[in-house]
Enzyme design. Sequence first.
Site, PDB file in Angstrom:
ATOM      1  N   ASP A   1      -2.647   0.770   8.256  1.00 24.40           N
ATOM      2  CA  ASP A   1      -1.437   1.552   7.932  1.00 24.40           C
ATOM      3  C   ASP A   1      -0.258   1.238   8.863  1.00 24.40           C
ATOM      4  O   ASP A   1       0.556   2.119   9.167  1.00 24.40           O
ATOM      5  CB  ASP A   1      -1.727   3.069   7.979  1.00 24.40           C
ATOM      6  CG  ASP A   1      -2.799   3.479   6.973  1.00 24.40           C
ATOM      7  OD1 ASP A   1      -2.887   2.834   5.913  1.00 24.40           O
ATOM      8  OD2 ASP A   1      -3.525   4.434   7.250  1.00 24.40           O
TER       9      ASP A   1
ATOM     10  N   SER B   1       4.851   6.757   2.225  1.00 23.87           N
ATOM     11  CA  SER B   1       5.452   5.461   2.582  1.00 23.87           C
ATOM     12  C   SER B   1       4.812   4.350   1.763  1.00 23.87           C
ATOM     13  O   SER B   1       3.592   4.363   1.547  1.00 23.87           O
ATOM     14  CB  SER B   1       5.183   5.142   4.059  1.00 23.87           C
ATOM     15  OG  SER B   1       5.582   6.192   4.907  1.00 23.87           O
TER      16      SER B   1
ATOM     17  N   HIS C   1       0.873   5.176   1.366  1.00 26.68           N
ATOM     18  CA  HIS C   1       0.166   6.032   2.318  1.00 26.68           C
ATOM     19  C   HIS C   1       0.850   7.397   2.343  1.00 26.68           C
ATOM     20  O   HIS C   1       2.080   7.471   2.414  1.00 26.68           O
ATOM     21  CB  HIS C   1       0.193   5.382   3.709  1.00 26.68           C
ATOM     22  CG  HIS C   1      -0.574   6.164   4.719  1.00 26.68           C
ATOM     23  ND1 HIS C   1      -1.952   6.165   4.761  1.00 26.68           N
ATOM     24  CD2 HIS C   1      -0.163   6.998   5.705  1.00 26.68           C
ATOM     25  CE1 HIS C   1      -2.344   6.969   5.729  1.00 26.68           C
ATOM     26  NE2 HIS C   1      -1.286   7.484   6.325  1.00 26.68           N
TER      27      HIS C   1
ATOM     28  N   ASN D   1       0.858  -1.188   0.000  1.00 29.10           N
ATOM     29  CA  ASN D   1       0.000   0.000   0.000  1.00 29.10           C
ATOM     30  C   ASN D   1       0.893   1.236   0.000  1.00 29.10           C
ATOM     31  O   ASN D   1       2.006   1.206   0.527  1.00 29.10           O
ATOM     32  CB  ASN D   1      -0.852  -0.002   1.280  1.00 29.10           C
ATOM     33  CG  ASN D   1      -1.778   1.189   1.376  1.00 29.10           C
ATOM     34  OD1 ASN D   1      -2.445   1.553   0.396  1.00 29.10           O
ATOM     35  ND2 ASN D   1      -1.825   1.829   2.537  1.00 29.10           N
TER      36      ASN D   1
HETATM   37  C1  GAR Z   1      -2.716   8.939  -2.718  1.00 29.51           C
HETATM   38  O1  GAR Z   1      -2.283  10.156  -2.195  1.00 29.51           O
HETATM   39  C2  GAR Z   1      -2.415   7.818  -1.751  1.00 29.51           C
HETATM   40  O2  GAR Z   1      -1.220   7.992  -1.052  1.00 29.51           O
HETATM   41  C3  GAR Z   1      -3.602   7.894  -0.833  1.00 29.51           C
HETATM   42  O3  GAR Z   1      -4.692   8.129  -1.666  1.00 29.51           O
HETATM   43  C4  GAR Z   1      -4.249   8.901  -2.792  1.00 29.51           C
HETATM   44  C5  GAR Z   1      -4.739   8.212  -4.040  1.00 29.51           C
HETATM   45  O4  GAR Z   1      -4.538   9.040  -5.142  1.00 29.51           O
HETATM   46  N1  GAR Z   1      -3.767   6.682  -0.068  1.00 29.51           N
HETATM   47  C6  GAR Z   1      -4.244   6.653   1.166  1.00 29.51           C
HETATM   48  O5  GAR Z   1      -4.581   7.657   1.787  1.00 29.51           O
HETATM   49  C7  GAR Z   1      -4.307   5.277   1.783  1.00 29.51           C
HETATM   50  N2  GAR Z   1      -4.486   5.335   3.194  1.00 29.51           N
HETATM   51  P1  GAR Z   1      -4.630   8.451  -6.602  1.00 29.51           P
HETATM   52  O6  GAR Z   1      -6.024   7.806  -6.731  1.00 29.51           O
HETATM   53  O7  GAR Z   1      -4.513   9.649  -7.502  1.00 29.51           O
HETATM   54  O8  GAR Z   1      -3.528   7.462  -6.782  1.00 29.51           O
END
Ligand code: GAR
Length: 229
Positions: free
Chosen positions: A148, A139, A112, A110
Site C-alpha cells: 500500500d 486512494s 485502498h 490498487n
Molecule cells: C474495498 O473497500 C477496497 O478498497 C478494499 O477491499 C474492498 C473490496 O470490496 N481493498 C483493500 O483493503 C486493499 N488493501 P469489493 O470486493 O466490494 O470491491
Amino acid sequence: MSEQPRLVVLASGRGSNFQAILNAIKQQRLAATLGAMISDRAGAGALELAANQDVDTVCIEPRHFSGRDDYEKALMTAIDGFAPHWVVLAGFMRVLGANLVHHYLGRMINIHPSLLPRHRGLNTHRRVLEAGESDHGASVHFVTPALDSGPVIAQVRMRVAEDDTADTLADRLLPLEHRLYPATLALLLDHRVELRDEDICIDDQTIAAPLRLGRDLDDDGRLVRPGER
Ligand code: GAR
C-alpha cells in the site's frame, strides 16, 4: 477503429468495485474492454458477478501451489494470457511479491480504503476512529513492492461523523470508491498519467499531491482546471 485497452481485474471478495468498473464500461464512461476477472478464492462473489455478465473468469487458489513464487508464476501466466494493458486490483487481498509487481510496474493499480499514506494494511475504518481523525477516504495508487505504498494518483475524501462506527464508515465510503475507481481509470486510459520512479506525472508535470475526486478530477476522469473548480 483502434483496439480498446484491455483490463484484467483481480479480486478476492464480493466484487463491488469490479462491478462499478464494469458498469462504467457498459455505460461507455470508460473506453475499455474487460479481459477477465481473476480471483484467489473459489467462493468470491466477484467471480459469480463476472460469470453472470459474460466476463471470463479464472480462479487460482494459493493452496494448490507449493509456495508464493510458484503461485505468483501461475498468476502471472494467467494474467498475461489475456494480454492486459492494465491490471486492476479491486479488493485482491494478497501481498504481491517483487517479481510480479515489477512485471506490471506502471500498469498495475490498487484501491485502498484510506487516505494513504495513512492506514496501510487492514482494518482502516476502525483505525481512523481510534486515531480520532475527522476525515477518511480511499486512494487509488500504482502498485510497488511495499504494501500500500505506491504513489497515489487520486483520492476521495469524506468527513467522519461523531456517531460513525467502523461499519458505517465502510458503508459510506464504498459508494465513493465506486466513483473514484472508474474515474481514475478513465484518466489513466487517456495516456496523460505516467509513473516516473516514485513520482506521478500528468502531462509531463509531477503532481505534488494526489488528485482529489470532485475537486481536481470529475467522475468521468476529466481533469478540472484550477480556474474551473
Ligand atoms: C474495498 O473497500 C477496497 O478498497 C478494499 O477491499 C474492498 C473490496 O470490496 N481493498 C483493500 O483493503 C486493499 N488493501 P469489493 O470486493 O466490494 O470491491
